[in-house]
Design an enzyme around this catalytic site. Structure first.
Site, PDB file in Angstrom:
ATOM      1  N   LYS A 110       0.859  -1.190   0.000  1.00 26.94           N
ATOM      2  CA  LYS A 110       0.000   0.000   0.000  1.00 26.94           C
ATOM      3  C   LYS A 110       0.887   1.229   0.000  1.00 26.94           C
ATOM      4  O   LYS A 110       2.041   1.162   0.467  1.00 26.94           O
ATOM      5  CB  LYS A 110      -0.910   0.027   1.242  1.00 26.94           C
ATOM      6  CG  LYS A 110      -2.194   0.801   1.034  1.00 26.94           C
ATOM      7  CD  LYS A 110      -3.218  -0.024   0.270  1.00 26.94           C
ATOM      8  CE  LYS A 110      -4.497   0.736   0.037  1.00 26.94           C
ATOM      9  NZ  LYS A 110      -5.535  -0.157  -0.505  1.00 26.94           N
TER      10      LYS A 110
HETATM   11  P1  NAD Z   1     -12.834   7.421  -3.224  1.00 26.16           P
HETATM   12  O1  NAD Z   1     -11.847   8.459  -2.879  1.00 26.16           O
HETATM   13  O2  NAD Z   1     -13.216   7.235  -4.647  1.00 26.16           O
HETATM   14  O3  NAD Z   1     -14.169   7.642  -2.400  1.00 26.16           O
HETATM   15  C1  NAD Z   1     -14.196   7.764  -1.007  1.00 26.16           C
HETATM   16  C2  NAD Z   1     -15.564   8.276  -0.627  1.00 26.16           C
HETATM   17  O4  NAD Z   1     -15.666   8.316   0.796  1.00 26.16           O
HETATM   18  C3  NAD Z   1     -15.844   9.705  -1.098  1.00 26.16           C
HETATM   19  O5  NAD Z   1     -17.184   9.804  -1.487  1.00 26.16           O
HETATM   20  C4  NAD Z   1     -15.575  10.540   0.136  1.00 26.16           C
HETATM   21  O6  NAD Z   1     -16.274  11.765   0.129  1.00 26.16           O
HETATM   22  C5  NAD Z   1     -16.117   9.598   1.191  1.00 26.16           C
HETATM   23  N1  NAD Z   1     -15.634   9.907   2.526  1.00 26.16           N
HETATM   24  C6  NAD Z   1     -14.398  10.300   2.902  1.00 26.16           C
HETATM   25  N2  NAD Z   1     -14.373  10.518   4.223  1.00 26.16           N
HETATM   26  C7  NAD Z   1     -15.609  10.234   4.687  1.00 26.16           C
HETATM   27  C8  NAD Z   1     -16.208  10.245   5.955  1.00 26.16           C
HETATM   28  N3  NAD Z   1     -15.494  10.602   7.032  1.00 26.16           N
HETATM   29  N4  NAD Z   1     -17.511   9.889   6.055  1.00 26.16           N
HETATM   30  C9  NAD Z   1     -18.201   9.532   4.962  1.00 26.16           C
HETATM   31  N5  NAD Z   1     -17.694   9.499   3.738  1.00 26.16           N
HETATM   32  C10 NAD Z   1     -16.415   9.836   3.601  1.00 26.16           C
HETATM   33  O7  NAD Z   1     -12.261   6.060  -2.614  1.00 26.16           O
HETATM   34  P2  NAD Z   1     -12.629   4.569  -3.013  1.00 26.16           P
HETATM   35  O8  NAD Z   1     -11.619   4.113  -4.014  1.00 26.16           O
HETATM   36  O9  NAD Z   1     -14.079   4.462  -3.324  1.00 26.16           O
HETATM   37  O10 NAD Z   1     -12.285   3.796  -1.665  1.00 26.16           O
HETATM   38  C11 NAD Z   1     -13.241   3.684  -0.610  1.00 26.16           C
HETATM   39  C12 NAD Z   1     -12.849   2.515   0.283  1.00 26.16           C
HETATM   40  O11 NAD Z   1     -12.782   1.332  -0.505  1.00 26.16           O
HETATM   41  C13 NAD Z   1     -11.488   2.641   0.954  1.00 26.16           C
HETATM   42  O12 NAD Z   1     -11.534   1.988   2.187  1.00 26.16           O
HETATM   43  C14 NAD Z   1     -10.585   1.874   0.017  1.00 26.16           C
HETATM   44  O13 NAD Z   1      -9.413   1.409   0.662  1.00 26.16           O
HETATM   45  C15 NAD Z   1     -11.504   0.756  -0.365  1.00 26.16           C
HETATM   46  N6  NAD Z   1     -11.165   0.062  -1.612  1.00 26.16           N
HETATM   47  C16 NAD Z   1     -11.074   0.716  -2.787  1.00 26.16           C
HETATM   48  C17 NAD Z   1     -10.777   0.001  -3.939  1.00 26.16           C
HETATM   49  C18 NAD Z   1     -10.728   0.639  -5.289  1.00 26.16           C
HETATM   50  O14 NAD Z   1     -10.588  -0.098  -6.273  1.00 26.16           O
HETATM   51  N7  NAD Z   1     -10.849   1.940  -5.430  1.00 26.16           N
HETATM   52  C19 NAD Z   1     -10.559  -1.379  -3.876  1.00 26.16           C
HETATM   53  C20 NAD Z   1     -10.686  -2.023  -2.643  1.00 26.16           C
HETATM   54  C21 NAD Z   1     -10.995  -1.291  -1.535  1.00 26.16           C
END
Ligand code: NAD
Length: 424
Positions: free
Chosen positions: A114
């Site tokens: 990561k």
């Molecule tokens: P992103 O940046 O696209 O979206 C994150 C979202 O969470 C945004 O809408 C943001 O406004 C919101 N957010 C941030 N802080 C917040 C809070 N305190 N309360 C409520 N909402 C909040 O990120 P993502 O890629 O969608 O990732 C989200 C989660 O999924 C993370 O835990 C990430 O590690 C996990 N994840 C992502 C992927 C991927 O392919 N992008 C894969 C596996 C896991």
């Protein structure tokens, strides 16, 4: 010269300690040798870099950046890069460890890694973001590579950021290196289906879990926290399956409509305004309220530690789908277990992203690209197989899905470590 410091963190507990606690619990249940637990409980390598950036106003800011490899016993390490003001080294280590388990559970030939930069990307201009990304890439250039460690998007990063990483790495090598990063835009060797892959994998898990309970997604109510890459597409897919998504949120707003949120309108609003705040035909609630709504399915798709011992007993959903990483703490796990809540753990529920990242890496190495139907069908095969293995283990050994999923994964990494031996 401004040094950018992390703000007060959303992390109430040390995430790496929590990840290690999960490992110890699983290792005891699955009788994994303590010597191996000692190896698996530490990260192979952690690099800390400073990232100086010329800002548009003529000043120079310095951001802290990290890249951590947890384990490479099963293959090169793989894991996203997070841009967020709360990023810490221990958070990156925890996320790297979870990536190791996720890749092992999916049976794909990667270890876990990561990266992160302590920054609020929304405060940067596009030029500043590009310069910061390119400098961060230069600082970790000896750590990454298609056979070594392959970054991908995470919170605060997207295809554009991956394109700059790809270009910076390729410029330094003197030729295009498609396999250095995944989550790239389609125009430069991305995979069809990658953008939606994490949410699609989560949908497959929810669908399989509902089927196991002889239920139907059609008509179920859902609350989704986080409307980014994972949460927005999961809301869309569940809506398309006939579920009623009654609540969604982002960092600035949480919205509720008992008759169901208009998901297409939410996408359009977010695209236009960059936030869900101000979305019409929905009542304003808080992110804390959203987690406690009386819904069938709760999908936390934002950050870690949102369901803790403080609020777990008030959760009313019967299924929690961990679209995000680490949203439920171990203490909350125990409370929810007692309440009979079915938790689809992160290493299973959000693994669709890394599975299609694996497909993108394979396509990049072969320079031969697949149809989207082929990508989605292969994703379905892998996620559903992992779901089935986890479900069967959980049923036959009378344990929660998280312990079963982590147990299967840790066993696989332990076996690879034993087979390879500890060098020298
Ligand atoms: P992103 O940046 O696209 O979206 C994150 C979202 O969470 C945004 O809408 C943001 O406004 C919101 N957010 C941030 N802080 C917040 C809070 N305190 N309360 C409520 N909402 C909040 O990120 P993502 O890629 O969608 O990732 C989200 C989660 O999924 C993370 O835990 C990430 O590690 C996990 N994840 C992502 C992927 C991927 O392919 N992008 C894969 C596996 C896991």
């Amino acid at each position: 010269m401004a040094v950018v410091e992390a703000q007060v963190s959303h992390l109430r507990e040390n995430p790496f300690e929590l990840a290690r606690e999960q490992l110890r619990r699983v290792a005891a249940t699955f009788e994994i040798d303590q010597n191996l637990v000692n190896v698996l409980g530490t990260c192979k390598k952690a690099v800390e870099v400073s990232v100086p950036v010329h800002m548009d106003d003529g000043t120079t800011s310095v951001f802290a950046g990290y890249r951590v490899t947890h384990n490479v016993a099963r293959g090169p390490s793989k894991g996203g890069i997070r841009y967020h003001p709360d990023v810490t080294l221990d958070e990156v280590k925890a996320l790297a460890m979870w990536m190791t388990w996720k890749c092992a559970l999916m049976g794909i030939p990667f270890g876990g890694a990561k990266g992160g930069v302590v920054v609020d990307p929304k405060q940067l201009s596009r030029g500043e973001l590009e310069r910061m990304t390119r400098r961060y890439t230069s600082e970790i250039i000896n750590e990454i590579g298609p056979e070594k460690d392959i970054p991908a998007p995470d919170v605060g990063t997207d295809g554009a950021v991956m394109a700059w990483i790809f270009d910076t790495y390729s410029m330094n090598k003197g030729h295009s290196v498609l396999g250095v990063v995944t989550g790239k835009p389609l125009t430069i060797g991305g995979s069809l289906g990658r953008v939606e892959a994490t949410a699609r994998g989560a949908l497959y898990c929810v669908r399989d879990a509902v089927a196991k309970r002889d239920g139907r997604l059609d008509g179920m109510t859902v609350a989704v926290q986080g409307f980014g890459n994972v949460g927005s597409f999961l809301a869309k897919f569940l809506h398309e399956e006939g579920a009623s998504v009654v609540a969604i949120s982002d960092s600035r707003a949480a919205l509720y409509n008992s008759k169901g949120i208009d998901i297409a309108a939410a996408f359009a609003h977010k695209r236009e305004h960059g936030t869900l705040a101000g979305l019409k035909d929905a009542d304003q609630i808080t992110n804390d309220d959203l987690l406690l709504l009386d819904v069938d399915i709760l999908a936390p798709c934002a950050l870690e530690q949102v369901i803790t011992e403080r609020n777990a007993s008030q959760v009313k959903a019967s299924i929690i789908c961990e679209g995000g990483n680490g949203p439920v703490t171990p203490a909350a796990d125990a409370i929810l277990e007692d309440k009979g809540v079915l938790i689809l753990p992160d290493v299973l529920a959000n693994a669709g992203g890394v599975v299609v990242s694996y497909f993108e890496w394979v396509q990049g190495l072969q320079e031969y690209f697949w149809k989207e139907t082929e990508v989605n069908a292969k994703l379905n095969d892998i996620v559903s197989r992992a779901f089935e293995e986890t479900w069967e283990t959980a049923e036959s050994r009378h344990m929660p899905m998280r312990v079963a999923a982590y147990g299967l994964a840790v066993q696989r990494v332990a076996e690879a470590t034993i087979t390879r031996g500890i060098y020298p």
